[in-house]
Design an enzyme around this catalytic site. Structure first.
Site, PDB file in Angstrom:
ATOM      1  N   ARG A 118     -15.500  73.883  48.159  1.00 16.01           N
ATOM      2  CA  ARG A 118     -15.733  74.870  47.008  1.00 16.01           C
ATOM      3  C   ARG A 118     -14.456  74.744  46.162  1.00 16.01           C
ATOM      4  O   ARG A 118     -14.486  75.897  45.343  1.00 16.01           O
ATOM      5  CB  ARG A 118     -15.882  76.085  47.641  1.00 16.01           C
ATOM      6  CG  ARG A 118     -17.224  76.120  48.528  1.00 16.01           C
ATOM      7  CD  ARG A 118     -17.539  77.852  48.791  1.00 16.01           C
ATOM      8  NE  ARG A 118     -18.719  77.719  49.620  1.00 16.01           N
ATOM      9  CZ  ARG A 118     -18.786  77.803  50.934  1.00 16.01           C
ATOM     10  NH1 ARG A 118     -17.514  77.617  51.681  1.00 16.01           N
ATOM     11  NH2 ARG A 118     -19.932  77.863  51.771  1.00 16.01           N
ATOM     12  N   LYS A 140     -15.626  70.262  32.599  1.00 14.04           N
ATOM     13  CA  LYS A 140     -17.272  69.765  32.725  1.00 14.04           C
ATOM     14  C   LYS A 140     -17.282  68.378  33.629  1.00 14.04           C
ATOM     15  O   LYS A 140     -16.617  67.579  33.346  1.00 14.04           O
ATOM     16  CB  LYS A 140     -18.099  69.664  31.626  1.00 14.04           C
ATOM     17  CG  LYS A 140     -18.296  70.826  31.036  1.00 14.04           C
ATOM     18  CD  LYS A 140     -19.020  70.533  29.588  1.00 14.04           C
ATOM     19  CE  LYS A 140     -20.365  70.026  29.493  1.00 14.04           C
ATOM     20  NZ  LYS A 140     -20.836  69.850  28.303  1.00 14.04           N
ATOM     21  N   GLU A 182     -16.611  60.011  19.511  1.00 13.23           N
ATOM     22  CA  GLU A 182     -16.358  61.459  19.954  1.00 13.23           C
ATOM     23  C   GLU A 182     -15.262  62.046  18.851  1.00 13.23           C
ATOM     24  O   GLU A 182     -15.158  63.228  19.011  1.00 13.23           O
ATOM     25  CB  GLU A 182     -16.125  61.378  21.390  1.00 13.23           C
ATOM     26  CG  GLU A 182     -17.258  61.021  22.527  1.00 13.23           C
ATOM     27  CD  GLU A 182     -18.209  62.364  22.514  1.00 13.23           C
ATOM     28  OE1 GLU A 182     -17.855  63.651  21.873  1.00 13.23           O
ATOM     29  OE2 GLU A 182     -19.058  62.365  23.476  1.00 13.23           O
ATOM     30  N   LYS A 226     -11.398  70.580  21.078  1.00 16.52           N
ATOM     31  CA  LYS A 226     -12.074  70.592  22.154  1.00 16.52           C
ATOM     32  C   LYS A 226     -11.236  71.625  22.910  1.00 16.52           C
ATOM     33  O   LYS A 226     -11.763  72.611  23.571  1.00 16.52           O
ATOM     34  CB  LYS A 226     -12.059  69.288  23.328  1.00 16.52           C
ATOM     35  CG  LYS A 226     -12.690  69.705  24.391  1.00 16.52           C
ATOM     36  CD  LYS A 226     -13.473  68.486  24.920  1.00 16.52           C
ATOM     37  CE  LYS A 226     -14.420  68.763  26.177  1.00 16.52           C
ATOM     38  NZ  LYS A 226     -14.931  67.502  26.482  1.00 16.52           N
ATOM     39  N   GLU A 236     -19.986  77.088  28.357  1.00 18.36           N
ATOM     40  CA  GLU A 236     -20.887  76.625  27.528  1.00 18.36           C
ATOM     41  C   GLU A 236     -22.121  77.631  27.244  1.00 18.36           C
ATOM     42  O   GLU A 236     -23.150  77.462  27.380  1.00 18.36           O
ATOM     43  CB  GLU A 236     -21.788  75.161  27.980  1.00 18.36           C
ATOM     44  CG  GLU A 236     -22.284  74.429  26.886  1.00 18.36           C
ATOM     45  CD  GLU A 236     -22.599  73.131  27.437  1.00 18.36           C
ATOM     46  OE1 GLU A 236     -21.982  72.229  26.872  1.00 18.36           O
ATOM     47  OE2 GLU A 236     -23.571  73.099  28.279  1.00 18.36           O
ATOM     48  N   ARG A 240     -19.382  76.734  22.827  1.00 17.73           N
ATOM     49  CA  ARG A 240     -18.860  75.555  23.315  1.00 17.73           C
ATOM     50  C   ARG A 240     -20.086  74.446  23.277  1.00 17.73           C
ATOM     51  O   ARG A 240     -19.788  73.133  23.013  1.00 17.73           O
ATOM     52  CB  ARG A 240     -18.721  75.601  24.823  1.00 17.73           C
ATOM     53  CG  ARG A 240     -18.270  73.921  25.495  1.00 17.73           C
ATOM     54  CD  ARG A 240     -17.420  74.053  26.946  1.00 17.73           C
ATOM     55  NE  ARG A 240     -17.401  72.840  27.435  1.00 17.73           N
ATOM     56  CZ  ARG A 240     -16.560  72.625  28.361  1.00 17.73           C
ATOM     57  NH1 ARG A 240     -15.927  73.831  29.067  1.00 17.73           N
ATOM     58  NH2 ARG A 240     -16.329  71.333  28.994  1.00 17.73           N
ATOM     59  N   ASN A 244     -21.424  69.588  21.444  1.00 13.69           N
ATOM     60  CA  ASN A 244     -22.528  68.636  21.942  1.00 13.69           C
ATOM     61  C   ASN A 244     -23.194  68.143  20.431  1.00 13.69           C
ATOM     62  O   ASN A 244     -24.478  67.798  20.767  1.00 13.69           O
ATOM     63  CB  ASN A 244     -23.499  69.484  22.779  1.00 13.69           C
ATOM     64  CG  ASN A 244     -23.320  69.624  24.304  1.00 13.69           C
ATOM     65  OD1 ASN A 244     -22.553  68.527  24.795  1.00 13.69           O
ATOM     66  ND2 ASN A 244     -23.457  70.664  24.819  1.00 13.69           N
ATOM     67  N   HIS A 247     -25.479  64.904  20.658  1.00 17.24           N
ATOM     68  CA  HIS A 247     -25.722  64.729  21.981  1.00 17.24           C
ATOM     69  C   HIS A 247     -27.159  64.877  22.459  1.00 17.24           C
ATOM     70  O   HIS A 247     -27.458  64.218  23.288  1.00 17.24           O
ATOM     71  CB  HIS A 247     -24.754  65.371  22.728  1.00 17.24           C
ATOM     72  CG  HIS A 247     -23.446  64.897  22.946  1.00 17.24           C
ATOM     73  ND1 HIS A 247     -22.649  64.742  21.761  1.00 17.24           N
ATOM     74  CD2 HIS A 247     -22.417  64.630  23.908  1.00 17.24           C
ATOM     75  CE1 HIS A 247     -21.279  64.425  21.783  1.00 17.24           C
ATOM     76  NE2 HIS A 247     -21.305  64.012  23.299  1.00 17.24           N
ATOM     77  N   HIS A 263     -21.787  55.241  25.835  1.00 18.75           N
ATOM     78  CA  HIS A 263     -22.017  56.542  25.520  1.00 18.75           C
ATOM     79  C   HIS A 263     -21.720  56.934  23.930  1.00 18.75           C
ATOM     80  O   HIS A 263     -22.533  57.304  23.152  1.00 18.75           O
ATOM     81  CB  HIS A 263     -21.140  57.474  26.447  1.00 18.75           C
ATOM     82  CG  HIS A 263     -21.102  58.972  25.768  1.00 18.75           C
ATOM     83  ND1 HIS A 263     -22.456  59.806  26.073  1.00 18.75           N
ATOM     84  CD2 HIS A 263     -20.355  59.931  25.379  1.00 18.75           C
ATOM     85  CE1 HIS A 263     -22.078  60.869  25.669  1.00 18.75           C
ATOM     86  NE2 HIS A 263     -20.898  61.069  25.239  1.00 18.75           N
TER      87      HIS A 263
END
Length: 358
Positions: A118, A140, A182, A226, A236, A240, A244, A247, A263
């Site tokens: 965890r 993320k 990006e 960021k 998010e 946030r 994207n 994206h 990407h």
């Protein structure tokens, strides 16, 4: 050139170190006897060797785990194999995971760390431009499934992110340029100085060996964008989502292409698509739409995609993480560095924007 540091705030703040000798910052996380799973992609032998030497110098116990390159490493099968390795080596909550490589490696390493017992500590060592400005920063983590990209994952901030620009200078030009998508995205949504710097000398912006100081400046500015967003919205829930930008369409392209597209290349086309979408709904003016195409093209990024794929792309966009039920939601610009949201645009406008980029 000195190492520069950007602090990512929030409940668990951490530093992103960018510059020569950044790897030395791994030392404080490499205490005696600590097991360290080093998740790395092929072709990073020199960096991996430096990581191992540093860990051993601090009497930590490195365990190497090579994974397939790029998106091929972000699968459930690879994840299960890493869990097995952690179990076999007896990893506890006091141990550490280190991700070495591009964005796919840091996504995977972060998810392994998030899910083992965890949550164990992870330090990210991105060796690609995309890795340092996007995947490694923000917490993320995740893997792909046949149904879409990053649909399975967790929020798990790293303990530190370390990037030496010398690693970026060894990248294939096409991969480095892909990562610039990006960086430019951050220019459009929050820091227009990024666009100014790239437009002033596109050739230098595409080759970190020509002007290492420019490369570091672009990386630090993108990371700062960021960091500012993530500190305000780790999970998010609202702000946030602006990260994207472009994206929704980009992830659809990647899925339709079975992840054979880089990407950043997909993001570049996605930026143009969403700019076309915003322009056609009266949100974005023609000049800023044109600037999307011009700055992306100036560094050699694609600004168009194949015709005849709309039905597949539309289906893929329906699975986007920002969708709510059957309703599509897009991050758009109302002006430079003025992001907003567009919800449920008309289907004919969605299609017209596709026609404009195909």
């Amino acid at each position: 050139m000195t190492t520069r540091t950007v602090t990512v705030g929030g409940d668990r703040p951490y530093d992103v170190h960018v510059g020569p000798g950044a790897l030395e910052q791994l030392g404080p996380h490499a205490r005696e006897g600590r097991r360290v799973l080093v998740v790395h992609q092929p072709g990073r032998a020199e960096v991996v060797a430096d990581v191992v030497d540093l860990l051993r110098a601090h009497r930590a116990r490195p365990v190497l785990a090579e994974v397939p390159d790029a998106e091929a490493g972000k699968t459930a099968e690879v994840l299960v194999s890493l869990w097995a390795r952690l179990g076999q080596e007896g990893f506890t909550r006091d141990d550490l995971v280190v991700g070495v490589g591009g964005g796919a490696a840091t996504d995977l390493a972060g998810f392994v760390a998030a899910t083992w017992l965890r949550g164990v500590e992870v330090v990210q060592v991105p060796t690609s431009l995309l890795g340092v400005v996007d995947a490694a920063v923000g917490g993320k983590t995740g893997i792909n499934t046949a149904e879409g990209k990053n649909l399975v994952g967790a929020f798990h901030p790293p303990a530190a992110v370390l990037c030496d620009p010398a690693w970026l200078a060894t990248m294939a030009r096409a991969d480095y340029v892909s990562g610039l998508a990006e960086v430019l995205k951050c220019g459009f949504i929050a820091d227009p100085t990024i666009l100014d710097l790239v437009e002033a000398d596109p050739a230098a912006a595409t080759d970190p060996s020509v002007d290492p100081a420019l490369a570091v400046e672009l990386v630090v500015r993108a990371v700062q964008v960021k960091a500012d967003v993530v500190a305000a919205d780790l999970r998010e829930s609202s702000l946030r989502e602006i990260l994207n930008y472009g994206h929704t369409f980009a992830h659809a392209v990647e899925q339709v292409e079975d992840y054979r597209w880089r990407h950043g290349d997909a993001v570049a086309v996605g930026l143009v698509y969403v700019a076309e979408l915003a322009h056609r709904t009266g949100i974005l003016d023609a000049a800023l739409l044109a600037r999307h195409r011009s700055v992306l093209a100036s560094v050699g990024l694609p600004t168009s995609y194949l015709p005849g794929r709309w039905d597949q792309l539309r289906t893929a966009m329906g699975r986007d993480k920002k969708a709510r039920g059957s309703t599509l939601r897009f991050v758009v610009l109302e002006g430079l560095a003025r992001p907003a949201r567009l919800t449920a645009p008309d289907e004919h406008v969605l299609r017209a924007a596709y026609d404009a980029v195909s």
